[in-house]
Structure formats: C-alpha cells, structure tokens
Design an enzyme around this catalytic site. Structure first.
Site, PDB file in Angstrom:
ATOM      1  N   GLU A  56      -9.732  -2.219   1.809  1.00 20.91           N
ATOM      2  CA  GLU A  56     -10.000  -2.811   3.074  1.00 20.91           C
ATOM      3  C   GLU A  56     -11.377  -2.301   3.503  1.00 20.91           C
ATOM      4  OE1 GLU A  56      -7.923  -5.110   4.421  1.00 20.91           O
ATOM      5  OE2 GLU A  56      -6.192  -5.017   3.169  1.00 20.91           O
ATOM      6  N   CYS A 120      -0.328  -0.803   8.885  1.00 22.25           N
ATOM      7  CA  CYS A 120      -1.308  -0.763   7.851  1.00 22.25           C
ATOM      8  C   CYS A 120      -2.760  -0.561   8.533  1.00 22.25           C
ATOM      9  CB  CYS A 120      -1.300  -1.460   6.624  1.00 22.25           C
ATOM     10  SG  CYS A 120      -0.030  -1.438   5.449  1.00 22.25           S
TER      11      CYS A 120
END
Length: 180
Positions: A56, A120
């Site tokens: 990410e 998350c």
C-alpha cells in the site's frame, strides 16, 4: 512466519497482533512508536479479496464508516481530526515491488493506493501520521489462497529487507546532500 524467519542479526524485529478495533489502534500504535522509536514500522493485514501480496502506497484520513469488532466507529469517520487527507509512505513501493518481483520468489506482488477505509487503512494512516511517513502496509491474501504461510513469510521477509535497504539508501543520500 516472519518472526520465525527473522530479518537477520542486524535487524531487531518486534511482532504484535493489533486487534480490529479503532480505539485500540489509537492507543496501541502510538505506544509502540514511543516505546521502540523504530526506523520503520511495517503493518500486515489480511484481505479476503487479495490474490497478491499488496504493497500500500498511502493511508487515508477520512471515510471510516464500518463498525469494528467492538461495534464501534469513530463519530468523525476519520483517523486524525485536522490531519491531511492522505499520507504517502516514504518507501517507494513501486521500487520494492519491482525488486521483489525480479528476485524470483514465486509470490506475486502488486502495489495499491487504497488500503480500504477500514482498520487496515486506519492503522496505516495513524502510523504514517506519527512517523512522518516511515511506515508501510502490506495486504496478504488468506492462507492457501493461493500461498502457504511459509510462502507469505518468505515474501514478507524479502519485502521488508528491500524496504529497509531502500530506506537506508535514501537516508545516505540525504546525509550526503547535507554534508556539502
């Protein structure tokens, strides 16, 4: 698996399981940063939709509407009131992805700009905010879909090593520039 494998003698590795709870994230993540003063924090989360190990690039401050495991959701629907909308990691995830993919590890790695506006993403943004970008987040697919725990452990080991290497190289460049 990563705890078993380690990252080499020169890297001190601490592994914590973070509950899927907004309020716990808001207290635990800052306490870990304060306790350890780490060079880098790498969060790992399970994504039922992931088919690759996903790096990410950034964390988002707003849009948290889903209830956590305690049936709680922040009233503000954000991580840090007044914080920037998005914070990028200082780690070049595209470079990490290319380097790991070229290593022939046998695990597909990809890059994403959206960690999902749930715990998350919330954890990642919180950590990025506290660390001025010295955090990373990796989404992994469920065990056996398609990778074993051992596969994922080896992939995480390779990814974190690359992240530390890239971070070290960028700090050397900064120090060299300040020396002139």
């Amino acid at each position: 698996e990563l705890k078993k494998l380690g990252l080499g003698n020169e890297v001190e590795l601490h592994v914590y399981e973070v509950p899927v709870e907004y309020q716990t994230v808001q207290t635990l993540v800052p306490s870990l940063w304060k306790q350890y003063h780490p060079q880098l924090v790498v969060h790992v989360g399970l994504s039922g939709m992931a088919t690759t190990v996903t790096l990410e690039k950034c964390g988002h401050n707003n849009g948290y509407k889903g209830l956590d495991n305690c049936s709680f959701c922040p009233g503000s629907q954000c991580c840090v009131e007044g914080g920037p909308d998005c914070i990028d990691s200082v780690i070049d995830m595209d470079s990490v992805c290319k380097r790991v993919a070229a290593s022939g590890l046998g695990v597909a790695v990809s890059v994403s700009k959206d960690a999902g506006r749930y715990l998350c993403d919330f954890t990642y943004y919180t950590s990025l905010y506290l660390s001025h970008g010295r955090s990373a987040f990796i989404h992994v697919p469920p065990l056996g879909k398609p990778y074993t725990g051992e596969d994922l452990g080896r992939a995480l080991q390779a990814i974190v090593r690359e992240m530390l290497d890239i971070q070290e190289q960028s700090e050397v460049k900064i120090n060299c520039q300040h020396a002139h």
